[in-house]
Structure formats: C-alpha cells, structure tokens
Enzyme design. Structure first.
Site, short mmCIF file in Angstrom:
data_model
loop_
_atom_site.label_atom_id
_atom_site.label_comp_id
_atom_site.label_asym_id
_atom_site.label_seq_id
_atom_site.Cartn_x
_atom_site.Cartn_y
_atom_site.Cartn_z
N LYS A 33 1.02 -1.31 0.09
CA LYS A 33 0.42 0.19 0.02
C LYS A 33 0.62 1.63 0.40
CE LYS A 33 -0.22 0.14 5.11
NZ LYS A 33 -1.89 0.11 6.04
N ARG A 117 -10.62 0.21 15.66
CA ARG A 117 -10.13 1.73 14.62
C ARG A 117 -11.22 0.63 13.14
NH1 ARG A 117 -4.33 1.84 11.46
NH2 ARG A 117 -5.35 0.05 10.49
N TYR A 248 15.29 30.77 2.22
CA TYR A 248 14.44 31.18 3.10
C TYR A 248 14.32 31.99 4.70
CZ TYR A 248 11.54 30.49 -0.63
OH TYR A 248 10.73 30.60 -2.44
N MET A 294 10.02 24.21 -1.49
CA MET A 294 10.13 23.10 -2.21
C MET A 294 10.82 22.13 -3.14
SD MET A 294 6.44 23.50 -4.56
CE MET A 294 5.93 24.65 -2.90
#
Length: 339
Positions: A33, A117, A248, A294
């Site tokens: 998964k 759950r 930054y 990013m």
C-alpha cells in the site's frame, strides 16, 4: 532530478529472514500500500515476484489493478470493489457495509480484536455471517490487526487471545452457514517476530520487508537491511563567506568561508521540511544549510551527487517522526532504480 536506488540484495535478505519465521515463502503477504511504503509499487512487486512472493496486500482497487499481474492473491484493505478479479479479495471493515459488496465478491472479514479502528466486533460475528450469506458473498478468511505489537506491553497477548476466541467462533459458524473452511491471519511485521511458533495461514509484512522495522531492545531482531536510498544532484554551487546567510529567511548562517551546493530535492519530493530544524546531516555527515525548499535544498558540499539518506530509521529522527511517514512521503514521480 533526485532519484531513488532500491537494493534488491537487501530486499531478498529481509525476505529470507521473514520466510524463516513464517516457515514458507507462500505464507508471506507483502504489503504494497501507499506506493509500497514509498519504494515504488511496480518496482517492489517485480522484485517480490522474482523472489517467489505470491501474495500482496494493498489499500485500494487502483493499487490492486496495478499489481494484479505479479501475484496470485491480493487483499484490498480499504475499498468496496470497483472491479472483479479471481485474484482479488476485499475486506469487510464494517457490518453495515456488507450489503454494498457486489454478489459473488470474494471477501475477508476483519475482526476488531482491540484496536477499535476497523473491523467487526466479536459479538457481531454471527450477524455478519448471516449478512454475508444473504448478500451471496464468498467468505474466505477472518483476520485482525494488532495495535501494539511493536511495543513492550501485554496488549499483543490480549489481542491474540481475543482473536483466538473469534477464530473458534468463526470456524463453527462457517460450518453452520455452509462456507468453506476459513483462512486466518493476524500478524503484521512486529507481531510475526513476537511469535515463537507461527501457525496461521499467512503474515502481512510491510516495514520488516523494507528493512526499517524498529522494536524495543528486548524484542529486537537482527539482520534487516534498509533497501531504499535517496540521492540528489547538484543544481548550482557558490562560494560564501562568514556571515552570509542561505535560503528563505536567511536561516542558514555561514560560520566560515565555504562552498555551498544547492541540490534538487525538497519537501515537494517528500524530504520533510522539519528535518532542517533539527540539524540534518547526510550519512556522510554533510550538513544541511537553511530551510528545505519545495524543490531544492542547500548542503555544505560541492559534490555532483549526494546521498540524502539510506536508512529511513535514522533520517526520520531528524523529522521527529517514524520511518513509515518519511518513506510514504517520497513522491511517486521520483525515479526509482533497482540494483
């Protein structure tokens, strides 16, 4: 572009350890998964097939379709069927969802043995069997999931006993309702290595196969090796002087004259931004300077390529998280290569 190398020898080493515990390769169900925990679902499925793994566990129908050609058995954990295949089984997570499954669907009933759950309560099993029979579904298995198998508590034993009660009840009901003999499975990676004599029909292994399982010292298992390494390539470099500031906010202050390289990996790729707040260094000790952007990050290096990390267990400590999150954050768009 940043890229990922997957070490097949390490992967096979991990599967050898797992197969020794399950006593059979056929009892290994590899959890794929979320892009195989960031490793690349197709790359990992191909390696698993080469090793001889015949079972896989995924979250979605889309994932099941993408790896259908690699396996004989696939269990979908989180979705109602959107396509039908003789290879695919679907999880019943809630008794009220049973009527939504198409007639003839192969299903496995999840039991809530204490995680609270997903799953059917033990006292709902008979009602669930009746609904499954009425919906004309093909019930093949009963399973559960442990909430604390990787922690040094007694909860694993408590859930194991709860599931034992559920198995006994389900085995009798299967005969009563005319179902074939059921299969049973409960072990994730950590639970498998708490078993002294594994005796269920399969184990669902994820993080152990990827070499990043972490257990308390008393439960530690030797020999697992991480298979994923993240690399970044230099975009540019510049000579900076003491007092110059990088990135930054100017967070990366230069303390002496040096050459700083800017590399093509950032939080947009899954290199978590919080790593910069905790003094991140690569496995070779190369220091990260300033904030993670990013699409790029600056390091105290002028090398053309740097190894960002090769052990998610170590790198995740800088992010104050777990290896699962760090690995799953790696974007599918990053090129992955098997060596």
């Amino acid at each position: 572009m940043a890229y990922i190398i997957l070490n097949k020898n390490n992967f096979f080493n991990n599967l050898d350890i797992i197969a020794n515990r399950t006593k059979s390769v056929d009892k290994i169900a590899l959890v794929l998964k979320d892009n195989a925990y960031g490793h690349g679902i197709l790359e990992t499925a191909s390696m698993a097939q080469e090793y001889g793994i015949k079972k896989a566990v995924v979250c979605s129908c889309k994932e099941a379709q993408s790896v259908e050609r690699f396996f004989d058995y696939i269990l979908v954990l989180g979705e109602i069927p959107t396509f039908k295949s003789d290879k695919v089984r679907y999880t019943i997570n809630d008794i009220n969802s049973i009527e939504k499954f198409p007639r003839g669907t192969k299903v496995e009933l999840k039991i809530d043995s204490g995680m609270h759950r997903n799953g059917i309560a033990i006292d709902e099993i008979e009602s669930a069997f009746l609904k499954i029979k009425e919906a004309k579904l093909l019930l093949e298995a009963l399973f559960t999931h442990h909430r604390s198998a990787d922690e040094l508590t007694s909860e694993w034993f408590w859930q194991k006993e709860n599931f034992k009660i559920a198995k006994q009840k389900a085995a009798l009901l299967a005969k009563e309702f005319g179902f074939d003999a059921l299969r049973f499975h409960s072990s994730n990676s950590a639970a498998l290595f708490r078993e002294s004599d594994f005796d269920e029909d399969m184990a669902r292994v994820g993080i152990a196969a990827y070499g990043c399982m972490e257990l308390p010292k008393a439960l530690h298992v030797e020999g697992f090796k991480p298979i994923l390494s993240l690399f970044a390539k230099k975009i540019s470099s510049r000579k900076l002087n003491r007092g110059d500031r990088v990135g930054y906010g100017g967070d990366g202050e230069i303390v002496k004259e040096c050459v700083v390289g800017n590399y093509d990996v950032g939080y947009g790729d899954g290199f978590l931004r919080v790593c910069a707040e905790n003094g991140y260094k690569t496995p070779q000790g190369i220091e990260l300077l300033g904030r993670i952007s990013m699409d790029n990050s600056s390091f105290l290096s002028n090398e053309k390529t740097i190894l960002v990390f090769d052990d998610a267990r170590v790198a995740s400590k800088y992010a104050k998280t777990i290896s699962y999150e760090l690995l799953a954050s790696l974007k599918p768009s990053i090129k992955r290569e098997v060596l």
